[in-house]
Design an enzyme around this catalytic site. Structure first.
Site, mmCIF file in Angstrom:
data_model
loop_
_atom_site.group_PDB
_atom_site.id
_atom_site.type_symbol
_atom_site.label_atom_id
_atom_site.label_comp_id
_atom_site.label_asym_id
_atom_site.label_seq_id
_atom_site.Cartn_x
_atom_site.Cartn_y
_atom_site.Cartn_z
ATOM 1 N NE ARG A 117 -26.390 47.763 39.945
ATOM 2 C CZ ARG A 117 -26.777 49.033 40.108
ATOM 3 N NH1 ARG A 117 -28.042 49.313 40.326
ATOM 4 N NH2 ARG A 117 -25.899 50.016 40.033
ATOM 5 C CD GLN A 129 -18.010 36.552 39.825
ATOM 6 O OE1 GLN A 129 -18.391 36.574 40.978
ATOM 7 N NE2 GLN A 129 -18.634 37.211 38.863
ATOM 8 C CB SER A 182 -14.862 44.705 35.726
ATOM 9 O OG SER A 182 -14.484 44.280 37.020
ATOM 10 C CE1 TYR A 208 -17.121 47.576 33.262
ATOM 11 C CE2 TYR A 208 -19.448 48.067 33.547
ATOM 12 C CZ TYR A 208 -18.440 47.153 33.324
ATOM 13 O OH TYR A 208 -18.744 45.821 33.165
ATOM 14 C CD GLU A 253 -23.522 49.747 35.919
ATOM 15 O OE1 GLU A 253 -23.146 50.925 35.879
ATOM 16 O OE2 GLU A 253 -24.397 49.347 36.689
ATOM 17 N N PRO A 264 -20.897 59.524 41.428
ATOM 18 C CG PRO A 264 -19.007 60.319 40.351
ATOM 19 C CD PRO A 264 -19.556 59.103 41.027
ATOM 20 C CB SER A 295 -22.055 45.448 31.434
ATOM 21 O OG SER A 295 -22.591 45.942 32.633
ATOM 22 C CB THR A 311 -22.660 40.576 46.334
ATOM 23 O OG1 THR A 311 -21.584 40.485 45.403
ATOM 24 C CG2 THR A 311 -23.954 40.974 45.649
#
Ligand code: NDP
Ligand code: GDR
Length: 330
Positions: free
Chosen positions: A223, A16, A86, A155, A133, A286, A131, A196
């Protein structure tokens, strides 16, 4: 002063962000090169259609010599390392591959760029796709560049490694290396595995009578969602600064998955979505990242960046794009 066109090399060109970034750099007059992996990558045709002026080089983030060849053949001024495994959910099932690509792949890129730069370590500017994350079990609300990192998935752990390695190469070798800590950003080009796009495509299909159920995971997670087209501009702005740095890129708004469902279904005239949506444990993770909301004050002040597209505009843009695609039979 040199009149040569600036040159950029992008890993993750088929993704993307790679596509939006390539379009933006070409529009700015750059010569753009991309690293593409695999002997018959199914997304090569998409790149060749959307950004035909991009020159492609075979390479893989796990293969240092292929990256060195791509750098040698493209001679970039700027390198954007967007390649990664990702999808967070997938990273538990394939923790080793995720670490190999998303963590060690960054080290490979940094090392290849350092060797390419030669005597002037800042000659090739480097962007690392870090990120939100990395904040995981968020220790502060909202999250900024100083917030403690507490990743919750293989990740996230891999991205923390890449982030710190980028800082380390900047501090150790004087490289112009920047880490963009980007919060979730979406678009009609988003992969269908992400929430999304999964929702926008399902809502469009339900509206057209082509689908009757949407099976979801955790609807309570929140988010900070922005538009990918806005976020690639921030990547470029980071590499135009006199020195490398770390920047949070976010909208500063947070929404739950339920709110995402509200906006998407409402857009097609369905006010009670509960009869279409079912939750299934197989989509639960998890360890969940419950709440992300970014503080991008630094980017707004130093880079002069701010997002242009709102959450509602983003979701309705994605639903409309999926409606158009399904009606056209794509
Ligand atoms: P995508 O999943 O759309 O794209 C990932 C890209 O990485 C693809 O081009 C893929 O290529 C490539 N890739 C995967 N494995 C390898 C490998 N071994 N060697 C070389 N390339 C590889 O991600 P996005 O465009 O959404 O994100 C771009 C980057 O930004 C990623 O690093 C992501 O982790 C990070 N990020 C994304 C955010 C978001 O919300 N979108 C937020 C924060 C960070 P292929 O076609 O071969 O699979
Ligand atoms: P995320 O994005 O994990 O934040 O990572 P994703 O869209 O996959 O999940 C967001 C949240 O939605 C919840 N959820 C579901 N997610 C998916 N994919 N499918 C479902 O059916 C579903 N139901 C609920 C998830 O549990 C989660 O809380 C993305 C990626 O682009 C990363 O590469 C990037 O680094 C981060 O955004 C910032």
């Amino acid at each position: 002063m040199s009149t040569a066109r600036p040159t950029a090399l992008i890993t993750g060109i088929t993704g993307q962000d790679g596509l939006y970034l390539a379009e933006m750099l070409l529009a700015k007059g750059y010569e753009v090169h991309g690293v593409i992996r695999g002997q018959n990558n199914p997304r090569r045709a998409l790149v060749e259609t959307l950004v035909p002026d991009v020159r492609l080089h075979n390479g893989d983030l796990t293969d240092l010599s292929s990256l060195m060849r791509a750098l040698r053949d493209s001679q970039p001024d700027e390198v954007y390392n967007l390649g990664a495994v990702s999808f967070v959910a997938y990273s538990w099932e394939n923790a080793f591959i995720t670490s190999d690509v998303t963590a060690i792949g960054v080290l490979n890129m940094l090392e290849a760029v350092r060797l390419q730069a030669g005597d002037d370590p800042s000659a090739v500017r480097f962007y690392q796709a870090s990120s939100s994350e990395m904040f995981g079990k968020a220790q502060q609300v909202p999250q900024n560049e100083q917030t403690l990192l507490w990743p919750r998935s293989p990740y996230g752990v891999s991205k923390v490694y890449g982030h710190h390695m980028t800082i380390n190469y900047r501090e150790s070798y004087g490289m112009h290396a920047s880490s963009g800590i980007l919060f979730n950003h979406e678009s009609p080009r988003r992969g269908e595995e992400f929430v999304t796009r999964k929702v926008s495509k399902a809502v469009a299909a339900i509206k057209l009578g082509q689908q009757h159920e949407l099976v979801m995971g955790n609807l309570d997670a929140r988010r900070d969602w922005g538009f990918a087209g806005d976020y690639v501009e921030a990547m470029w702005l980071m590499l135009q600064q006199p020195e490398g740095g770390d920047y949070v890129i976010s909208t500063g708004e947070t929404h739950s998955i339920e709110e995402l469902l509200d906006v998407a279904f409402n857009h097609v005239g369905i006010t009670d979505w509960s009869r279409y949506v079912r939750q299934d444990p197989s989509f639960m993770r998890p360890a969940e990242v419950d709440l992300l909301i970014g503080d991008s004050t630094k980017a707004r002040e130093v880079l002069g960046w701010k997002p242009k597209i709102t959450f509602e505009e983003l979701v309705t843009m994605m639903v409309d794009a999926d409606l158009a695609a399904l009606k056209a039979g794509w």
